[in-house]
Structures are given as structure tokens and as C-alpha cells.
Motif scaffolding. Sequence first.
Motif, PDB file in Angstrom:
ATOM      1  N   THR A   1       0.815  -1.186   0.083  1.00  0.00           N
ATOM      2  CA  THR A   1      -0.220  -0.072  -0.083  1.00  0.00           C
ATOM      3  C   THR A   1       0.929   1.389   0.154  1.00  0.00           C
ATOM      4  N   VAL A   2       1.819   1.089   0.902  1.00  0.00           N
ATOM      5  CA  VAL A   2       2.877   2.385   0.691  1.00  0.00           C
ATOM      6  C   VAL A   2       3.589   2.596  -0.290  1.00  0.00           C
ATOM      7  N   ARG A   3       4.118   1.560  -1.101  1.00  0.00           N
ATOM      8  CA  ARG A   3       4.531   1.575  -2.400  1.00  0.00           C
ATOM      9  C   ARG A   3       3.679   2.242  -3.262  1.00  0.00           C
ATOM     10  N   LYS A   4       2.616   1.915  -3.470  1.00  0.00           N
ATOM     11  CA  LYS A   4       1.613   2.508  -4.470  1.00  0.00           C
ATOM     12  C   LYS A   4       1.390   3.862  -4.439  1.00  0.00           C
ATOM     13  N   ARG A   5       1.307   4.393  -3.014  1.00  0.00           N
ATOM     14  CA  ARG A   5       1.296   5.765  -2.866  1.00  0.00           C
ATOM     15  C   ARG A   5       2.595   6.381  -3.098  1.00  0.00           C
ATOM     16  N   VAL A   6       3.654   5.876  -3.050  1.00  0.00           N
ATOM     17  CA  VAL A   6       4.738   6.614  -3.114  1.00  0.00           C
ATOM     18  C   VAL A   6       4.983   6.732  -4.884  1.00  0.00           C
ATOM     19  N   GLU A   7       4.798   5.683  -5.506  1.00  0.00           N
ATOM     20  CA  GLU A   7       4.876   5.486  -7.021  1.00  0.00           C
ATOM     21  C   GLU A   7       3.927   6.511  -7.583  1.00  0.00           C
ATOM     22  N   GLN A   8       2.660   6.832  -6.964  1.00  0.00           N
ATOM     23  CA  GLN A   8       1.639   7.613  -7.554  1.00  0.00           C
ATOM     24  C   GLN A   8       2.232   9.133  -7.137  1.00  0.00           C
ATOM     25  N   THR A   9       2.822   9.020  -6.135  1.00  0.00           N
ATOM     26  CA  THR A   9       3.544  10.728  -6.155  1.00  0.00           C
ATOM     27  C   THR A   9       4.767  10.908  -6.795  1.00  0.00           C
ATOM     28  N   ARG A  10       5.375   9.922  -7.141  1.00  0.00           N
ATOM     29  CA  ARG A  10       6.691   9.988  -7.905  1.00  0.00           C
ATOM     30  C   ARG A  10       6.255  10.444  -9.253  1.00  0.00           C
TER      31      ARG A  10
ATOM     32  N   ALA B   1       8.534  19.703   2.551  1.00  0.00           N
ATOM     33  CA  ALA B   1       7.093  20.104   2.646  1.00  0.00           C
ATOM     34  C   ALA B   1       6.266  19.923   1.358  1.00  0.00           C
ATOM     35  N   ARG B   2       7.126  20.282   0.101  1.00  0.00           N
ATOM     36  CA  ARG B   2       6.618  19.772  -1.034  1.00  0.00           C
ATOM     37  C   ARG B   2       6.096  18.416  -1.227  1.00  0.00           C
ATOM     38  N   THR B   3       6.983  17.461  -1.077  1.00  0.00           N
ATOM     39  CA  THR B   3       6.789  16.050  -1.048  1.00  0.00           C
ATOM     40  C   THR B   3       5.420  15.699  -0.176  1.00  0.00           C
ATOM     41  N   ILE B   4       5.565  16.345   1.023  1.00  0.00           N
ATOM     42  CA  ILE B   4       4.221  15.871   1.957  1.00  0.00           C
ATOM     43  C   ILE B   4       3.000  16.431   1.356  1.00  0.00           C
ATOM     44  N   ALA B   5       3.014  17.597   1.030  1.00  0.00           N
ATOM     45  CA  ALA B   5       1.904  18.113   0.217  1.00  0.00           C
ATOM     46  C   ALA B   5       1.628  17.461  -0.918  1.00  0.00           C
ATOM     47  N   ASP B   6       2.391  16.784  -1.720  1.00  0.00           N
ATOM     48  CA  ASP B   6       2.113  15.854  -2.934  1.00  0.00           C
ATOM     49  C   ASP B   6       1.547  14.569  -2.437  1.00  0.00           C
ATOM     50  N   LEU B   7       1.868  13.919  -1.324  1.00  0.00           N
ATOM     51  CA  LEU B   7       1.329  12.879  -0.735  1.00  0.00           C
ATOM     52  C   LEU B   7       0.089  13.009  -0.083  1.00  0.00           C
TER      53      LEU B   7
ATOM     54  N   GLU C   1       0.087  22.539   7.849  1.00  0.00           N
ATOM     55  CA  GLU C   1       0.635  21.332   8.215  1.00  0.00           C
ATOM     56  C   GLU C   1       1.563  20.589   7.660  1.00  0.00           C
ATOM     57  N   HIS C   2       1.779  20.891   6.520  1.00  0.00           N
ATOM     58  CA  HIS C   2       3.083  20.157   5.383  1.00  0.00           C
ATOM     59  C   HIS C   2       4.277  20.644   6.236  1.00  0.00           C
ATOM     60  N   VAL C   3       4.498  22.188   6.405  1.00  0.00           N
ATOM     61  CA  VAL C   3       5.573  22.679   6.909  1.00  0.00           C
ATOM     62  C   VAL C   3       5.795  22.262   8.283  1.00  0.00           C
ATOM     63  N   ALA C   4       4.962  22.163   9.240  1.00  0.00           N
ATOM     64  CA  ALA C   4       4.999  21.792  10.419  1.00  0.00           C
ATOM     65  C   ALA C   4       5.649  20.441  10.463  1.00  0.00           C
ATOM     66  N   GLU C   5       5.091  19.455   9.726  1.00  0.00           N
ATOM     67  CA  GLU C   5       5.738  18.035   9.543  1.00  0.00           C
ATOM     68  C   GLU C   5       7.220  17.959   9.196  1.00  0.00           C
ATOM     69  N   ALA C   6       7.342  18.744   7.996  1.00  0.00           N
ATOM     70  CA  ALA C   6       8.829  18.846   7.544  1.00  0.00           C
ATOM     71  C   ALA C   6       9.619  19.308   8.714  1.00  0.00           C
TER      72      ALA C   6
END
Length: 238
Positions: free
Chosen positions: A138-147, A205-211, A220-225
Amino acid sequence: PHHTISDIALIGGGQWPRPGEISLSHHGVLFLDEVLEFKRNVLEALREPLEEGKITISRASMTTTYPAKFTLVASCNPCPCGFLGDTKKACTCSTSQIIRYRSRLSGPFLDRMDLQVEIPRLDFSDLSSNTVEENSETVRKRVEQTRLLQQERYQKEGIHLNGEMKVRHMKKYCICSREAHDLLEKSIETLALSARAYHRILKVARTIADLDHSEKIDVEHVAEAIQYRTLDRKYLEF
């Protein structure tokens, strides 16, 4: 590689230059276990390839450039005894010992570490739990979609992923909301982070926003980064 490795064996070189471990890890993962046990000059030699994705070795008779675009993964204990911050066992290290131990990682080296995560002790209930967590597929599919999303975004820019962005790309694609901008500004000033660390946080943060399927980078994306800059925050405690 073992922590006793020399800088030549890690980076490459010799009288007749040969590629080192970082070039053998090109497009792969280089794992440094107990990174604080490595000699400081060995770690400092990683700064150029981490930034440029290649390493240039110069000798009197020749200059050779080897590819070295790898993902660096490193682990270490929080202090010499290993129990700083532990909820079950007290740390026996003095403040000076902790500072000396952590000083083996320089600020410029830490700047190049995008994700710094502290992993606490697991309780027995966690170890013995039968709870089914999110599986790797499941994680892999989410990463592949984001890539794929990132590859489509940058198809006219000559890059493929967020980690490859230059400053000009970040100005175009890392648009923050007002709240995110204010939090980022306050954090940079409080933690006294460098320009390089600032750009690294923006990329994460850009990657977290993409996910999160968000076109704009929100607070929230900046806070997590920023939360992934554990070592930057820990250094302020001593």
C-alpha cells in the motif's frame, strides 16, 4: 561499510583512482550504521557527493569524476551510553560527553540530511501487538503515484523529483500559504537554520503536500517537515 572505513575506500581514490562505496551505491542506498563512530573526515568527505550527486578525484596526472547519486541512511545512538531521553533507564553521560559525541556530525553535514527522526524505545505491548499495520504494498503504491505526479510536473524542467529542485524551481513550485510561510520563518529564526536547511525543509514540505494531493504547501505540511529536523532541535538543548 564498517565505521573503520577510510575516506578513500568510501569516496574513491588511490594512486590509480578507483570508485569507492558511494559510487558503488549510485542510484541505490548507502547505509552507515553507528554513523557517529565514523571518523569526522570520512563523514565530511560525503558533503560534495550529497550535494552534487558525483565526486571528483584529482591527482597530479589525472582528474576523474565518478557518479555518486545515492540515498544516505544513517543510524546512531543519542549519546555514548545510548539512554539519553529513554523513559525506562537513566542516561549516565555528562553534558560534555554528549556534546563531544554529537560534535562528530558537523552543521554542514546535518544540513544535507533531509529527514532526521528519533525512534523511541518500544514497549512490550507494541512488540507483541497483533494489530495489522499498513502493509508495504500500500505504501509503495502511494509513493509510486507521488513520484509519477512529480515526474509529470517537472517534465519540461530537466529534472524528475522534488529532491532535484534548484532554487529557481522552488520559487515556482513551492508556493506556501500565509500560515505556512509564517511558521517556516519563525522556525528558521528559532533554530538558526542555514539557507541549505531552509531549502531542504521546503523540498520535504513539497513532497508531503504531494502525498496529501495538495497543490499548495499548507501549514501542516511545513510543520511536519520541520519535525523531521530532530537533530537540529536537539543541538539547541546543549
